[in-house]
Design a protein around this motif. Structure first.
Motif, PDB file in Angstrom:
ATOM      1  N   ALA A 197     102.661 -12.765  25.525  1.00  0.00           N
ATOM      2  CA  ALA A 197     102.718 -12.880  26.978  1.00  0.00           C
ATOM      3  C   ALA A 197     102.948 -14.339  27.360  1.00  0.00           C
ATOM      4  CB  ALA A 197     101.422 -12.372  27.587  1.00  0.00           C
ATOM      5  N   ALA A 198     103.451 -14.548  28.576  1.00  0.00           N
ATOM      6  CA  ALA A 198     103.701 -15.911  29.051  1.00  0.00           C
ATOM      7  C   ALA A 198     102.415 -16.737  28.964  1.00  0.00           C
ATOM      8  CB  ALA A 198     104.206 -15.869  30.493  1.00  0.00           C
ATOM      9  N   GLY A 199     102.508 -17.866  28.293  1.00  0.00           N
ATOM     10  CA  GLY A 199     101.369 -18.759  28.149  1.00  0.00           C
ATOM     11  C   GLY A 199     100.388 -18.366  27.066  1.00  0.00           C
ATOM     12  N   GLU A 200     100.632 -17.249  26.383  1.00  0.00           N
ATOM     13  CA  GLU A 200      99.713 -16.782  25.342  1.00  0.00           C
ATOM     14  C   GLU A 200      99.964 -17.556  24.050  1.00  0.00           C
ATOM     15  OE1 GLU A 200      98.149 -12.435  23.743  1.00  0.00           O
ATOM     16  OE2 GLU A 200     100.269 -12.682  24.238  1.00  0.00           O
ATOM     17  N   ALA A 201      98.924 -18.123  23.477  1.00  0.00           N
ATOM     18  CA  ALA A 201      99.055 -18.897  22.243  1.00  0.00           C
ATOM     19  C   ALA A 201      99.235 -17.956  21.056  1.00  0.00           C
ATOM     20  CB  ALA A 201      97.824 -19.765  22.037  1.00  0.00           C
ATOM     21  N   HIS A 202     100.029 -18.422  20.080  1.00  0.00           N
ATOM     22  CA  HIS A 202     100.203 -17.580  18.895  1.00  0.00           C
ATOM     23  C   HIS A 202      98.965 -17.684  18.013  1.00  0.00           C
ATOM     24  CE1 HIS A 202     101.105 -20.962  16.113  1.00  0.00           C
ATOM     25  NE2 HIS A 202     101.680 -21.510  17.173  1.00  0.00           N
ATOM     26  N   SER A 203      98.736 -16.620  17.242  1.00  0.00           N
ATOM     27  CA  SER A 203      97.557 -16.532  16.380  1.00  0.00           C
ATOM     28  C   SER A 203      97.987 -16.163  14.976  1.00  0.00           C
ATOM     29  CB  SER A 203      96.581 -15.475  16.914  1.00  0.00           C
ATOM     30  OG  SER A 203      96.173 -15.767  18.235  1.00  0.00           O
ATOM     31  N   ALA A 204      97.069 -16.238  14.046  1.00  0.00           N
ATOM     32  CA  ALA A 204      97.371 -15.882  12.656  1.00  0.00           C
ATOM     33  C   ALA A 204      97.834 -14.432  12.590  1.00  0.00           C
ATOM     34  CB  ALA A 204      96.139 -16.081  11.795  1.00  0.00           C
ATOM     35  N   PRO A 205      98.842 -14.145  11.767  1.00  0.00           N
ATOM     36  CA  PRO A 205      99.303 -12.762  11.632  1.00  0.00           C
ATOM     37  C   PRO A 205      98.159 -11.812  11.293  1.00  0.00           C
ATOM     38  CG  PRO A 205     100.824 -14.250  10.552  1.00  0.00           C
ATOM     39  CD  PRO A 205      99.631 -15.070  10.948  1.00  0.00           C
ATOM     40  N   GLY A 206      98.123 -10.670  11.986  1.00  0.00           N
ATOM     41  CA  GLY A 206      97.070  -9.696  11.796  1.00  0.00           C
ATOM     42  C   GLY A 206      95.944  -9.803  12.804  1.00  0.00           C
ATOM     43  N   THR A 207      95.965 -10.827  13.655  1.00  0.00           N
ATOM     44  CA  THR A 207      94.908 -11.001  14.650  1.00  0.00           C
ATOM     45  C   THR A 207      95.070  -9.989  15.790  1.00  0.00           C
ATOM     46  OG1 THR A 207      94.767 -13.365  14.175  1.00  0.00           O
ATOM     47  CG2 THR A 207      93.838 -12.608  16.262  1.00  0.00           C
ATOM     48  N   LEU A 208      93.976  -9.328  16.133  1.00  0.00           N
ATOM     49  CA  LEU A 208      93.987  -8.427  17.290  1.00  0.00           C
ATOM     50  C   LEU A 208      93.912  -9.279  18.547  1.00  0.00           C
ATOM     51  CD1 LEU A 208      93.960  -5.584  18.471  1.00  0.00           C
ATOM     52  CD2 LEU A 208      91.469  -5.562  18.175  1.00  0.00           C
ATOM     53  N   LEU A 209      95.027  -9.393  19.252  1.00  0.00           N
ATOM     54  CA  LEU A 209      95.102 -10.269  20.426  1.00  0.00           C
ATOM     55  C   LEU A 209      94.350  -9.694  21.612  1.00  0.00           C
ATOM     56  CD1 LEU A 209      98.892 -11.161  20.143  1.00  0.00           C
ATOM     57  CD2 LEU A 209      96.950 -12.595  19.471  1.00  0.00           C
ATOM     58  N   ASP A 210      94.565  -8.423  21.866  1.00  0.00           N
ATOM     59  CA  ASP A 210      93.831  -7.719  22.915  1.00  0.00           C
ATOM     60  C   ASP A 210      94.187  -6.247  22.859  1.00  0.00           C
ATOM     61  OD1 ASP A 210      96.178  -7.101  24.449  1.00  0.00           O
ATOM     62  OD2 ASP A 210      96.120  -9.083  25.357  1.00  0.00           O
ATOM     63  N   HIS A 211      93.554  -5.464  23.709  1.00  0.00           N
ATOM     64  CA  HIS A 211      93.933  -4.055  23.889  1.00  0.00           C
ATOM     65  C   HIS A 211      93.850  -3.778  25.378  1.00  0.00           C
ATOM     66  CE1 HIS A 211      89.547  -3.683  23.705  1.00  0.00           C
ATOM     67  NE2 HIS A 211      89.584  -4.110  22.459  1.00  0.00           N
ATOM     68  N   ASP A 212      94.964  -3.305  25.898  1.00  0.00           N
ATOM     69  CA  ASP A 212      95.096  -3.162  27.351  1.00  0.00           C
ATOM     70  C   ASP A 212      94.731  -1.767  27.842  1.00  0.00           C
ATOM     71  OD1 ASP A 212      97.202  -1.681  26.388  1.00  0.00           O
ATOM     72  OD2 ASP A 212      98.763  -3.027  27.146  1.00  0.00           O
ATOM     73  N   GLY A 213      94.054  -1.007  26.993  1.00  0.00           N
ATOM     74  CA  GLY A 213      93.728   0.366  27.356  1.00  0.00           C
ATOM     75  C   GLY A 213      94.732   1.357  26.838  1.00  0.00           C
TER      76      GLY A 213
ATOM     77  N   GLY B 157      90.207 -10.754  18.454  1.00  0.00           N
ATOM     78  CA  GLY B 157      90.133 -11.814  17.464  1.00  0.00           C
ATOM     79  C   GLY B 157      89.933 -11.310  16.041  1.00  0.00           C
ATOM     80  N   LEU B 158      89.629 -10.013  15.889  1.00  0.00           N
ATOM     81  CA  LEU B 158      89.473  -9.420  14.565  1.00  0.00           C
ATOM     82  C   LEU B 158      90.771  -9.539  13.778  1.00  0.00           C
ATOM     83  CD1 LEU B 158      87.677  -7.535  12.696  1.00  0.00           C
ATOM     84  CD2 LEU B 158      88.850  -5.620  13.808  1.00  0.00           C
ATOM     85  N   ARG B 159      90.675  -9.869  12.495  1.00  0.00           N
ATOM     86  CA  ARG B 159      91.862  -9.922  11.639  1.00  0.00           C
ATOM     87  C   ARG B 159      92.053  -8.584  10.942  1.00  0.00           C
ATOM     88  NH1 ARG B 159      93.443 -14.937   9.625  1.00  0.00           N
ATOM     89  NH2 ARG B 159      95.225 -13.837   8.721  1.00  0.00           N
ATOM     90  N   LEU B 160      93.234  -8.025  11.061  1.00  0.00           N
ATOM     91  CA  LEU B 160      93.588  -6.777  10.396  1.00  0.00           C
ATOM     92  C   LEU B 160      94.539  -7.089   9.244  1.00  0.00           C
ATOM     93  CD1 LEU B 160      93.180  -6.089  13.605  1.00  0.00           C
ATOM     94  CD2 LEU B 160      94.015  -3.851  12.916  1.00  0.00           C
ATOM     95  N   GLY B 161      94.526  -6.224   8.244  1.00  0.00           N
ATOM     96  CA  GLY B 161      95.438  -6.394   7.118  1.00  0.00           C
ATOM     97  C   GLY B 161      94.989  -7.498   6.179  1.00  0.00           C
ATOM     98  N   ARG B 162      95.716  -7.649   5.105  1.00  0.00           N
ATOM     99  CA  ARG B 162      95.430  -8.716   4.147  1.00  0.00           C
ATOM    100  C   ARG B 162      95.890 -10.034   4.750  1.00  0.00           C
ATOM    101  NH1 ARG B 162      94.464  -6.311  -0.908  1.00  0.00           N
ATOM    102  NH2 ARG B 162      95.254  -4.168  -1.068  1.00  0.00           N
ATOM    103  N   HIS B 163      95.092 -11.075   4.570  1.00  0.00           N
ATOM    104  CA  HIS B 163      95.533 -12.366   5.067  1.00  0.00           C
ATOM    105  C   HIS B 163      95.225 -13.454   4.033  1.00  0.00           C
ATOM    106  CE1 HIS B 163      91.777 -10.970   7.045  1.00  0.00           C
ATOM    107  NE2 HIS B 163      91.256 -12.098   6.554  1.00  0.00           N
ATOM    108  N   ASP B 164      95.568 -13.113   2.772  1.00  0.00           N
ATOM    109  CA  ASP B 164      95.445 -14.079   1.692  1.00  0.00           C
ATOM    110  C   ASP B 164      96.832 -14.550   1.291  1.00  0.00           C
ATOM    111  OD1 ASP B 164      96.447 -11.871   0.432  1.00  0.00           O
ATOM    112  OD2 ASP B 164      94.604 -11.387  -0.641  1.00  0.00           O
ATOM    113  N   GLU B 165      96.934 -15.265   0.213  1.00  0.00           N
ATOM    114  CA  GLU B 165      98.238 -15.787  -0.231  1.00  0.00           C
ATOM    115  C   GLU B 165      99.185 -14.657  -0.580  1.00  0.00           C
ATOM    116  OE1 GLU B 165      97.538 -19.377   0.830  1.00  0.00           O
ATOM    117  OE2 GLU B 165      99.398 -18.865  -0.246  1.00  0.00           O
TER     118      GLU B 165
END
Length: 329
Positions: free
Chosen positions: A257-273, A317-325
């Protein structure tokens, strides 16, 4: 009117049963059915007949279930049937050269792609996974190669942005039944021109495996969304979710979204219902919107229903999926 053709039908799953039903409803005569031997199914692992076998028995048609068509006795049975043509749809056995020449008019195959694109085992799923916008069925004169025979008839259908493999399977099964009847009607009359497949544009649809269903959120959103749809209803895309697995059944690609900062892949950014918005792609600069999912032990549900029932599981903010090397490789 030219006489009806005497047809041997060879097929096994639901997709093939649709073509068999179309032939049974046509003026042509299905004189015998070949299908895979009964296999264990269900929790009790009891032997179960294939959908094609069940349909054939309902109509009083003789059913043959050889383990292989290379055996002399199986070839002798085919020869004794004295058929005009053999129609093969998702049979599951290789037809050796000796069998291809048994029916007077040879063997036709109903293949679920626009040949020569997606020869092989999983053309429906691979077309969706690759982002194709069109699919179809090809009626092909079989030869000794893997889906390499001359094309007799092609019927096309669009692949929409929300279509799953299950959706496309149903469309192509019906289209295949209509096309094979049309082809046999033409062959019984003036015939059909056989067009060799182009030597360019050849792709192969490798068999699906459960291992490839795990999502890597470092991949682009469009690729992930396509895989989710391609692997629905099987093997179903999934990702790690705390100590569980979250199965993903419908998703689309989106953007931050406009102005939304990027996060580590797999991060749950939000849920809009209505959807889970998960960061993905390079440095998490894209978004995968998941609109249908399934928790372990639960049913596949729209995310709106899942959130109403289990909102506490989906912490922003929860991380989903594998996020290792390994995941980022």
């Amino acid at each position: 009117m030219p006489r009806p053709l005497n047809v041997i039908f060879a097929g096994t799953p639901d997709f093939a049963a649709e073509s068999l039903q179309a032939l049974l409803d046509s003026r042509h005569r299905v004189i015998a059915v070949h299908t895979q031997p009964d296999r264990p199914a269900g929790r009790g692992r009891k032997l179960a007949p294939s959908p094609v076998k069940r349909l054939a028995l309902e109509h009083g048609i003789s059913v043959y279930q050889p383990e292989t068509l290379r055996a002399p006795e199986a070839q002798a049975e085919l020869l004794a049937l004295d058929a005009d043509i053999m129609v093969v749809v998702a049979y599951g056995l290789i037809l050796p050269k000796a069998v291809l020449g048994v029916p007077r008019r040879g063997c036709l195959n109903v293949h679920a792609s626009l040949l020569p694109r997606w020869r092989g085992a999983a053309p429906i799923q691979r077309a969706i996974e690759a982002g194709d916008t069109e699919s179809g069925v090809t009626i092909m004169q079989m030869d000794e190669g893997l889906d390499t025979g001359a094309m007799l008839l092609v019927r096309r259908t669009p692949i929409t942005a929300t279509m799953t493999s299950g959706d496309l399977h149903a469309i192509l099964a019906k289209l295949g039944g209509e096309a094979i009847v049309e082809a046999l009607d033409a062959l019984a009359g003036e015939g059909l021109p056989a067009t060799p497949q182009p030597e360019t544009g050849i792709t192969y649809a490798a068999k699906l495996s459960k291992a490839e269903a795990e999502l890597n959120f470092h991949e682009p959103a469009a690729a992930l969304a396509a895989r989710v749809r391609a692997f629905n209803p099987w093997p179903v895309a999934w990702c790690t979710f705390d100590d569980d697995r979250l199965r993903l059944l419908m998703a689309d690609a989106s953007e931050l979204a406009a102005g939304e900062a990027h996060s580590a892949p797999g991060t749950l950014l939000d849920h809009d219902g209505e959807a889970l918005r998960i960061a993905c792609g390079h440095e998490g600069r894209e978004v995968l919107r998941v609109t249908q999912a399934q928790l372990p032990g639960g049913k596949a549900l729209p995310v709106s229903d899942l959130l109403r029932a289990r909102a506490e599981r989906f912490t922003i903010g929860l991380r989903l999926g594998r996020h290792d090397e390994e995941a980022s490789a």
